[in-house]
Design an enzyme around this catalytic site. Structure first.
Site, short mmCIF file in Angstrom:
data_model
loop_
_atom_site.label_atom_id
_atom_site.label_comp_id
_atom_site.label_asym_id
_atom_site.label_seq_id
_atom_site.Cartn_x
_atom_site.Cartn_y
_atom_site.Cartn_z
N THR A 140 0.84 -1.20 0.00
CA THR A 140 0.00 0.00 0.00
C THR A 140 0.87 1.25 0.00
OG1 THR A 140 -1.79 -1.12 1.18
CG2 THR A 140 -1.73 1.28 1.33
N SER B 34 2.09 5.18 -2.15
CA SER B 34 2.35 5.80 -3.45
C SER B 34 3.33 5.00 -4.30
CB SER B 34 2.88 7.23 -3.24
OG SER B 34 4.04 7.23 -2.42
N GLY C 135 6.48 -0.74 -0.19
CA GLY C 135 7.44 0.31 0.13
C GLY C 135 7.75 0.33 1.62
N ASP D 17 8.57 3.38 5.03
CA ASP D 17 8.74 4.76 5.47
C ASP D 17 10.18 5.01 5.91
OD1 ASP D 17 5.97 5.71 5.19
OD2 ASP D 17 5.55 4.21 6.73
N GLU E 252 -0.42 -5.24 6.02
CA GLU E 252 0.90 -5.35 5.37
C GLU E 252 1.74 -6.41 6.07
OE1 GLU E 252 1.40 -0.77 3.69
OE2 GLU E 252 2.24 -1.31 5.64
N LYS F 142 14.49 7.12 2.03
CA LYS F 142 13.96 6.24 3.09
C LYS F 142 15.08 5.46 3.79
CE LYS F 142 9.95 7.61 1.74
NZ LYS F 142 8.94 6.70 1.18
#
Length: 229
Positions: A32, A34, A86, A88, A107, A125
């Site tokens: 989930t 961008s 992805g 953070d 996730e 990141k």
């Protein structure tokens, strides 16, 4: 190259990376956010090579369906060949902080059910130590104050994420100022607090492979290898 261009590059690279893993009966896990959205868009070009996908959020499920990709629940499949998502933050041992998009519980479930976890992240990141990004914790609403007090005891500053309800119907507390020197131990300790659904540390099940942009190209890295500055 701006951030969206980097994320698109990573999404395409991830679809190419997992291509050899795909078989007509293969199911894959999809994350989930961008960067994951660009991966979903790239998957549309190879959807004939795999059976379907398990999504980690309603938003990702809707995007997959929009491309005509079959979405199934995790209870319908025996295993997932690969999970792509992805982060953070991600550190050198491939421990991560995830949950900025409030999908951390699903996730973590989908990642745990997958044989291979491929993280796609732009170089911003990459960190030497996790913790600059506040740690998300999904909590049952009744336990919100209890969990917040426990986080203060651990040296954190908990802040309720206003206006956010997860796909599971819970709230998110973002914890700032944590010293995360041992991500795996902290992940386990926080998950033992009554009322915690899960927290955004992905250390006990971290990534197996990292695809990260470097000099406008995508590099492939494995856990434990020093990444470029």
């Amino acid at each position: 190259m701006d951030q969206d261009e980097k994320k698109k590059l990573l999404g395409i690279a991830a679809a190419e990376y997992i291509d050899p893993m795909l078989e007509i009966e293969t199911y894959i896990g999809v994350g989930t956010g961008s960067t994951a959205n660009f991966f979903i868009d790239a998957l549309a070009q190879v959807q004939h090579k795999f059976a379907g996908a398990v999504a980690s959020s309603d938003a990702s499920a809707n995007r997959l369906k929009g491309h005509g990709i079959q979405v199934v629940s995790l209870t319908e499949v025996s295993s997932l060949a690969v999970y792509v998502d992805g982060a953070d933050e991600i550190s050198n041992d491939f421990s991560m902080i995830k949950g900025g998009g409030a999908a951390l519980t699903r996730e973590k479930i989908v990642a745990s059910a997958s044989e291979c976890f491929v993280c796609i992240a732009d170089s911003s990141k990459w960190v030497k130590q996790l913790g600059a990004f506040p740690l998300p914790i999904e909590v049952i609403s009744m336990a919100r104050s209890l969990v917040a007090l426990e986080m203060v005891k651990l040296g954190g500053t908990p802040v309720l994420r206003q206006g956010t309800i997860t796909d599971n119907g819970h709230q998110i507390i973002d914890v700032h100022d944590l010293e995360i020197s041992d991500p795996a131990s902290l992940e386990a300790a926080i998950n033992q607090i009554p009322g915690v659904v899960t927290n955004g540390l992905f250390a006990n099940r971290g990534a197996d492979v990292l695809l990260m942009d470097h000099n406008n190209q995508v590099g492939t890295f494995t856990s434990g290898r020093e990444l470029p500055a």
